[in-house]
Design an enzyme around this catalytic site. Structure first.
Site, PDB file in Angstrom:
ATOM      1  N   PHE A 189      -6.020 -17.485   7.070  1.00 38.83           N
ATOM      2  CA  PHE A 189      -5.027 -16.741   7.854  1.00 38.83           C
ATOM      3  C   PHE A 189      -3.995 -17.737   8.362  1.00 38.83           C
ATOM      4  CE2 PHE A 189      -2.967 -14.906  11.504  1.00 38.83           C
ATOM      5  CZ  PHE A 189      -2.641 -13.638  11.032  1.00 38.83           C
TER       6      PHE A 189
ATOM      7  N   ASP B 207      -3.237 -26.614   9.323  1.00 38.97           N
ATOM      8  CA  ASP B 207      -2.751 -25.538  10.182  1.00 38.97           C
ATOM      9  C   ASP B 207      -3.630 -25.508  11.423  1.00 38.97           C
ATOM     10  OD1 ASP B 207      -2.122 -23.224  11.522  1.00 38.97           O
ATOM     11  OD2 ASP B 207      -2.214 -21.918   9.768  1.00 38.97           O
TER      12      ASP B 207
ATOM     13  N   LYS C 296       1.080 -21.724  19.317  1.00 42.00           N
ATOM     14  CA  LYS C 296       0.267 -21.076  20.347  1.00 42.00           C
ATOM     15  C   LYS C 296       0.218 -21.883  21.651  1.00 42.00           C
ATOM     16  CE  LYS C 296      -2.544 -18.271  17.198  1.00 42.00           C
ATOM     17  NZ  LYS C 296      -1.872 -17.006  17.425  1.00 42.00           N
TER      18      LYS C 296
END
Length: 426
Positions: free
Chosen positions: A146, A233, A274
């Site tokens: 994801f 990531d 984030k």
């Protein structure tokens, strides 16, 4: 409607259902305030937040230092675009590159944008440095990944919900099994036009899958052997979430932290987002070396909001909180405590099969299939009992509280979770 006008939970949900696109399936709770590890709904009920906006608020809701930085900069200068210099971006770039140990930073806004940036950077490096034939570069990714929901990213997803009816898809990606070094090397050997390997150090959305202890370090070694860029990531796993500053890197700058015995992996391209802003503002970044980053020239890539002074001030403050409050250490310690308690419960449980994770990124697997609603119903009862969490992939519940949580608060949360699970034991 006045800003402070009261609205009930039912009214708020009805408004979203009527006027908003139905691209999410939220847990039925309407939040209006947050502080630290807690959130409150519009009726004033208090909850422990065990999702942290998918690890965006690692520093806790409305951390006063980050709020102060936001307010001060918002009242001074918020946006200039990159048509001009501003007096905050360079400071942020210096701070962040030294903080994570890289030469250069490319500022952007969201996690998906940062992944797209990393893909473009990798491809341009492939043509201009590695010498791959134009438009032939391939990037290896992992199944069940994801990385976001842009058109390019869903092209290499195997989630039918994210992919179906959004084609045609972008080419140039090869999918391999996660945590499978043999398949990764075979893929490298079979193709001489591979530019990069894009990987999550822990597959969060897939259900908090933690790879083998040596997976990342050996994958990085393979990348070096075949001249392939290792792209990590860390949008969800980074910024202290897993008990280290970065999940991919054992040789990190966490204060008073002995990282010996953990994989010492430094990605060639690091993707962050984030918690880079403590959840206060959309901020993401791609970090790399001079050799790699210098292939990007004016006009190749950018964003009106990327690198704005407000984002820069917020990100510096958010990273200072992680450093000064030693949140990586807290996450590591409390994560071990959480898994110890959950494993003790699982020994006698029929409803929970296992717990897995690192630091304060954890998940429990419910003893049911993915199509069942058991995990959803457990989360509804957790909500009723004062704790908010959300299922992923049907039968998995992810637990990721803010990293500012205390021992006492964690113990109380474990009590809420285990007592709730007991209600579902056969």
């Amino acid at each position: 409607m006045a800003v402070l006008e009261h609205i009930s939970s039912q009214e708020a949900m009805a408004l979203e259902n009527k006027y908003g696109a139905q691209n999410y399936h939220p847990l039925p709770v309407v939040l209006s305030r947050g502080e630290g590890v807690f959130v409150w709904d519009v009726e004033g009920k208090k909850y422990y937040d065990f999702l942290s906006a998918y690890s965006s608020v690692n520093q806790g809701h409305c951390h006063p230092k980050i709020v102060s930085a936001l307010n001060e900069q918002a009242g001074t200068l918020a946006l200039t675009s990159r048509a001009f210099y501003n007096d905050m971006l360079g400071r942020y770039e210096k701070f962040a590159t030294q903080y994570f140990g890289y030469d250069k930073l490319l500022p952007i806004n969201t996690g998906a944008e940062a992944v797209e940036t990393a893909i473009k950077l990798c491809r341009k490096w492939a043509y201009e440095v590695k010498g791959i034939d134009l438009n032939k570069a391939k990037i290896v990714v992992c199944k069940n990944n994801f990385h976001g929901r842009t058109t390019t990213i869903i092209s290499f997803s195997n989630d039918p919900v994210a992919r179906k009816n959004f084609g045609p898809y972008t080419e140039g990606f090869i999918k391999v099994e996660y945590d499978n070094l043999k398949e990764l090397e075979e893929t490298f050997m079979a193709h001489d036009d591979i530019a990069g390997f894009l990987v999550e150090p822990i597959q969060g959305e897939a259900g908090v899958y933690v790879p083998s202890e040596d997976y990342l370090i050996k994958a990085k070694a393979l990348c070096e052997q075949y001249n392939v860029l290792f792209i990590a990531d860390e949008v969800q796993t980074g910024i202290a979430r897993t008990g280290r500053l970065l999940a991919s890197c054992g040789n990190c700058s966490c204060p008073k932290r002995d990282c010996s015995g953990t994989p010492d992996v430094k990605p060639d391209i690091l993707v962050l987002g984030k918690a880079l802003s403590g959840g206060m503002y959309p901020v993401s970044a791609v970090l790399s070396t001079n050799e790699i980053m210098n292939v990007i020239q004016p006009g190749n890539h950018g964003s009106t909001f990327g690198g704005n002074p407000l984002a820069a001030a917020v990100a510096i403050s958010a990273l200072e909180v992680v450093r000064d409050e030693e949140l990586a250490l807290n996450a590591e310690r409390l994560g071990k405590l959480f898994r110890k308690h959950m494993n003790a419960y699982i020994e006698e449980s029929k409803i929970v099969r296992l717990v897995r994770g690192k630091g304060l990124l954890n998940a429990i697997v419910i003893n049911d299939d993915e199509e069942s609603d058991t995990a959803w119903n457990i989360c509804l009862r957790l909500r009723d009992n004062g704790l908010l969490a959300k299922p992923t992939h049907g039968n998995i519940i992810r637990f990721a509280p803010p990293l500012v949580m205390t021992d006492h608060e964690l113990e109380e949360c474990v009590s809420i979770i285990t007592s709730t699970l007991k209600e579902f034991e056969a």
